[in-house]
Design a protein around this motif. Structure first.
Motif, PDB file in Angstrom:
ATOM      1  N   LEU A   1     -22.429 -56.441  -8.625  1.00 21.81           N
ATOM      2  CA  LEU A   1     -21.956 -57.286  -7.532  1.00 21.81           C
ATOM      3  C   LEU A   1     -23.073 -57.590  -6.540  1.00 21.81           C
ATOM      4  O   LEU A   1     -23.942 -56.751  -6.297  1.00 21.81           O
ATOM      5  CB  LEU A   1     -20.816 -56.597  -6.782  1.00 21.81           C
ATOM      6  CG  LEU A   1     -19.545 -56.326  -7.557  1.00 21.81           C
ATOM      7  CD1 LEU A   1     -18.578 -55.514  -6.712  1.00 21.81           C
ATOM      8  CD2 LEU A   1     -18.907 -57.625  -7.995  1.00 21.81           C
ATOM      9  N   GLN A   2     -23.012 -58.782  -5.959  1.00 20.99           N
ATOM     10  CA  GLN A   2     -23.935 -59.112  -4.887  1.00 20.99           C
ATOM     11  C   GLN A   2     -23.479 -58.408  -3.622  1.00 20.99           C
ATOM     12  O   GLN A   2     -22.277 -58.243  -3.402  1.00 20.99           O
ATOM     13  CB  GLN A   2     -23.959 -60.612  -4.638  1.00 20.99           C
ATOM     14  CG  GLN A   2     -24.642 -61.408  -5.708  1.00 20.99           C
ATOM     15  CD  GLN A   2     -24.703 -62.876  -5.328  1.00 20.99           C
ATOM     16  OE1 GLN A   2     -23.821 -63.392  -4.658  1.00 20.99           O
ATOM     17  NE2 GLN A   2     -25.754 -63.546  -5.758  1.00 20.99           N
ATOM     18  N   ALA A   3     -24.434 -58.036  -2.810  1.00 23.67           N
ATOM     19  CA  ALA A   3     -24.100 -57.392  -1.532  1.00 23.67           C
ATOM     20  C   ALA A   3     -23.354 -58.380  -0.652  1.00 23.67           C
ATOM     21  O   ALA A   3     -23.662 -59.571  -0.656  1.00 23.67           O
ATOM     22  CB  ALA A   3     -25.370 -56.913  -0.838  1.00 23.67           C
ATOM     23  N   PRO A   4     -22.347 -57.901   0.096  1.00 23.38           N
ATOM     24  CA  PRO A   4     -21.640 -58.804   1.016  1.00 23.38           C
ATOM     25  C   PRO A   4     -22.568 -59.258   2.139  1.00 23.38           C
ATOM     26  O   PRO A   4     -23.613 -58.639   2.375  1.00 23.38           O
ATOM     27  CB  PRO A   4     -20.497 -57.942   1.548  1.00 23.38           C
ATOM     28  CG  PRO A   4     -20.933 -56.545   1.353  1.00 23.38           C
ATOM     29  CD  PRO A   4     -21.852 -56.540   0.164  1.00 23.38           C
ATOM     30  N   GLN A   5     -22.180 -60.304   2.821  1.00 24.88           N
ATOM     31  CA  GLN A   5     -22.971 -60.779   3.951  1.00 24.88           C
ATOM     32  C   GLN A   5     -23.052 -59.646   4.971  1.00 24.88           C
ATOM     33  O   GLN A   5     -22.048 -59.061   5.359  1.00 24.88           O
ATOM     34  CB  GLN A   5     -22.293 -61.989   4.563  1.00 24.88           C
ATOM     35  CG  GLN A   5     -23.139 -62.707   5.560  1.00 24.88           C
ATOM     36  CD  GLN A   5     -22.492 -64.008   6.016  1.00 24.88           C
ATOM     37  OE1 GLN A   5     -21.315 -64.251   5.774  1.00 24.88           O
ATOM     38  NE2 GLN A   5     -23.267 -64.837   6.673  1.00 24.88           N
ATOM     39  N   GLY A   6     -24.245 -59.306   5.368  1.00 18.29           N
ATOM     40  CA  GLY A   6     -24.441 -58.186   6.289  1.00 18.29           C
ATOM     41  C   GLY A   6     -24.778 -56.887   5.556  1.00 18.29           C
ATOM     42  O   GLY A   6     -25.061 -55.879   6.173  1.00 18.29           O
TER      43      GLY A   6
ATOM     44  N   TRP B   1     -26.307 -50.079  -2.015  1.00 20.85           N
ATOM     45  CA  TRP B   1     -25.123 -49.745  -2.825  1.00 20.85           C
ATOM     46  C   TRP B   1     -25.119 -48.258  -3.143  1.00 20.85           C
ATOM     47  O   TRP B   1     -24.071 -47.619  -3.110  1.00 20.85           O
ATOM     48  CB  TRP B   1     -25.074 -50.554  -4.116  1.00 20.85           C
ATOM     49  CG  TRP B   1     -24.004 -50.034  -5.038  1.00 20.85           C
ATOM     50  CD1 TRP B   1     -24.178 -49.233  -6.122  1.00 20.85           C
ATOM     51  CD2 TRP B   1     -22.591 -50.215  -4.905  1.00 20.85           C
ATOM     52  NE1 TRP B   1     -22.962 -48.909  -6.676  1.00 20.85           N
ATOM     53  CE2 TRP B   1     -21.970 -49.507  -5.955  1.00 20.85           C
ATOM     54  CE3 TRP B   1     -21.773 -50.900  -4.003  1.00 20.85           C
ATOM     55  CZ2 TRP B   1     -20.592 -49.470  -6.127  1.00 20.85           C
ATOM     56  CZ3 TRP B   1     -20.402 -50.869  -4.185  1.00 20.85           C
ATOM     57  CH2 TRP B   1     -19.824 -50.152  -5.237  1.00 20.85           C
ATOM     58  N   GLU B   2     -26.276 -47.682  -3.450  1.00 19.20           N
ATOM     59  CA  GLU B   2     -26.343 -46.263  -3.820  1.00 19.20           C
ATOM     60  C   GLU B   2     -25.833 -45.371  -2.691  1.00 19.20           C
ATOM     61  O   GLU B   2     -25.040 -44.460  -2.927  1.00 19.20           O
ATOM     62  CB  GLU B   2     -27.778 -45.863  -4.212  1.00 19.20           C
ATOM     63  CG  GLU B   2     -28.281 -46.484  -5.484  1.00 19.20           C
ATOM     64  CD  GLU B   2     -28.740 -47.940  -5.316  1.00 19.20           C
ATOM     65  OE1 GLU B   2     -29.020 -48.370  -4.164  1.00 19.20           O
ATOM     66  OE2 GLU B   2     -28.782 -48.656  -6.328  1.00 19.20           O
ATOM     67  N   SER B   3     -26.280 -45.634  -1.460  1.00 13.30           N
ATOM     68  CA  SER B   3     -25.825 -44.795  -0.346  1.00 13.30           C
ATOM     69  C   SER B   3     -24.343 -45.046  -0.062  1.00 13.30           C
ATOM     70  O   SER B   3     -23.599 -44.104   0.248  1.00 13.30           O
ATOM     71  CB  SER B   3     -26.675 -45.021   0.909  1.00 13.30           C
ATOM     72  OG  SER B   3     -26.588 -46.353   1.331  1.00 13.30           O
ATOM     73  N   PHE B   4     -23.905 -46.289  -0.184  1.00 11.30           N
ATOM     74  CA  PHE B   4     -22.483 -46.582   0.001  1.00 11.30           C
ATOM     75  C   PHE B   4     -21.660 -45.881  -1.073  1.00 11.30           C
ATOM     76  O   PHE B   4     -20.623 -45.274  -0.784  1.00 11.30           O
ATOM     77  CB  PHE B   4     -22.213 -48.090  -0.030  1.00 11.30           C
ATOM     78  CG  PHE B   4     -20.749 -48.404  -0.117  1.00 11.30           C
ATOM     79  CD1 PHE B   4     -19.912 -48.185   0.975  1.00 11.30           C
ATOM     80  CD2 PHE B   4     -20.192 -48.871  -1.292  1.00 11.30           C
ATOM     81  CE1 PHE B   4     -18.553 -48.439   0.894  1.00 11.30           C
ATOM     82  CE2 PHE B   4     -18.830 -49.137  -1.377  1.00 11.30           C
ATOM     83  CZ  PHE B   4     -18.006 -48.924  -0.287  1.00 11.30           C
ATOM     84  N   ALA B   5     -22.105 -45.941  -2.320  1.00  9.69           N
ATOM     85  CA  ALA B   5     -21.364 -45.326  -3.429  1.00  9.69           C
ATOM     86  C   ALA B   5     -21.256 -43.816  -3.249  1.00  9.69           C
ATOM     87  O   ALA B   5     -20.207 -43.222  -3.523  1.00  9.69           O
ATOM     88  CB  ALA B   5     -22.023 -45.669  -4.762  1.00  9.69           C
TER      89      ALA B   5
ATOM     90  N   LEU C   1     -15.327 -51.471  -0.255  1.00  9.95           N
ATOM     91  CA  LEU C   1     -14.638 -51.514  -1.558  1.00  9.95           C
ATOM     92  C   LEU C   1     -13.961 -52.856  -1.809  1.00  9.95           C
ATOM     93  O   LEU C   1     -13.813 -53.275  -2.947  1.00  9.95           O
ATOM     94  CB  LEU C   1     -13.599 -50.392  -1.630  1.00  9.95           C
ATOM     95  CG  LEU C   1     -14.141 -48.978  -1.702  1.00  9.95           C
ATOM     96  CD1 LEU C   1     -13.007 -47.970  -1.563  1.00  9.95           C
ATOM     97  CD2 LEU C   1     -14.892 -48.762  -2.992  1.00  9.95           C
ATOM     98  N   PHE C   2     -13.554 -53.538  -0.744  1.00 12.30           N
ATOM     99  CA  PHE C   2     -12.803 -54.785  -0.870  1.00 12.30           C
ATOM    100  C   PHE C   2     -13.550 -55.966  -0.275  1.00 12.30           C
ATOM    101  O   PHE C   2     -12.923 -56.903   0.184  1.00 12.30           O
ATOM    102  CB  PHE C   2     -11.441 -54.662  -0.180  1.00 12.30           C
ATOM    103  CG  PHE C   2     -10.475 -53.818  -0.940  1.00 12.30           C
ATOM    104  CD1 PHE C   2      -9.580 -54.396  -1.811  1.00 12.30           C
ATOM    105  CD2 PHE C   2     -10.470 -52.453  -0.784  1.00 12.30           C
ATOM    106  CE1 PHE C   2      -8.683 -53.621  -2.524  1.00 12.30           C
ATOM    107  CE2 PHE C   2      -9.568 -51.660  -1.494  1.00 12.30           C
ATOM    108  CZ  PHE C   2      -8.688 -52.258  -2.359  1.00 12.30           C
TER     109      PHE C   2
END
Length: 173
Positions: free
Chosen positions: A111-116, A123-127, A170-171
């Protein structure tokens, strides 16, 4: 001349039947104009469970009273304009949950990163943070969860115990 009634709903009840009853209190027999309903909901995934339940119940109500599945929802089939959050009725909810859980467990995504950007930067730290929070609310990252009966419903119910930033990640749109 009589004015159309408008009902603002700030919080959907936990049970879809209660929401239908609440909305029905404004709708009276033989009105010249049907009432307009406005439901204020956030775009957080935790609310999607309740929106889905109310949307599905309104579809059933339209089918029972008018013999038309879309009758309770107007012509577009989108109850109150939040059909985007109706994850339970569509064919893609369980498949999307499988993909998200897999991406979180392997800590990589297409997935592409959301705006911001992602909450937490990458993504790794978010995951990693999402995995920790999901485990705290007893959601396992096995892909089979989405395929199990009630798996998507359980996920959305437990999602209420996750931070808003994690739900937004997530959404993301």
């Amino acid at each position: 001349p009589p004015r159309p009634r408008r009902m603002l709903t700030l919080e959907l009840p936990w049970a879809a039947d209660k929401a239908v009853q609440q909305l029905g209190r404004v709708h009276r027999s033989n009105q010249m104009h049907p009432p307009a309903f406005t439901c204020v909901v956030s775009d957080l995934g935790g609310e999607a469970r309740f929106v889905s339940a109310v949307t599905r119940r309104l579809r059933q109500l339209g089918a029972m009273t008018r013999g038309d599945r879309q009758a309770g929802l107007g012509t577009s089939g989108d109850a109150f304009g939040f059909g985007r959050l109706d994850l339970m009725s569509g064919p893609y909810g369980a498949e999307a949950l499988s993909c998200v859980l897999r991406d979180i467990s392997v800590q990589t995504t297409l997935l592409q990163a959301p705006q911001g950007g992602w909450p937490g930067g990458s993504w790794e730290s978010f995951a990693q943070e999402a995995e920790r929070q999901l485990k705290d609310v007893e959601i396992t990252l096995e892909e089979g969860l989405a395929k199990r009966k009630g798996g998507l419903k359980r996920f959305l119910n437990r999602l209420l115990g996750v931070t808003c930033a994690c739900q937004a990640g997530l959404f993301h749109p």
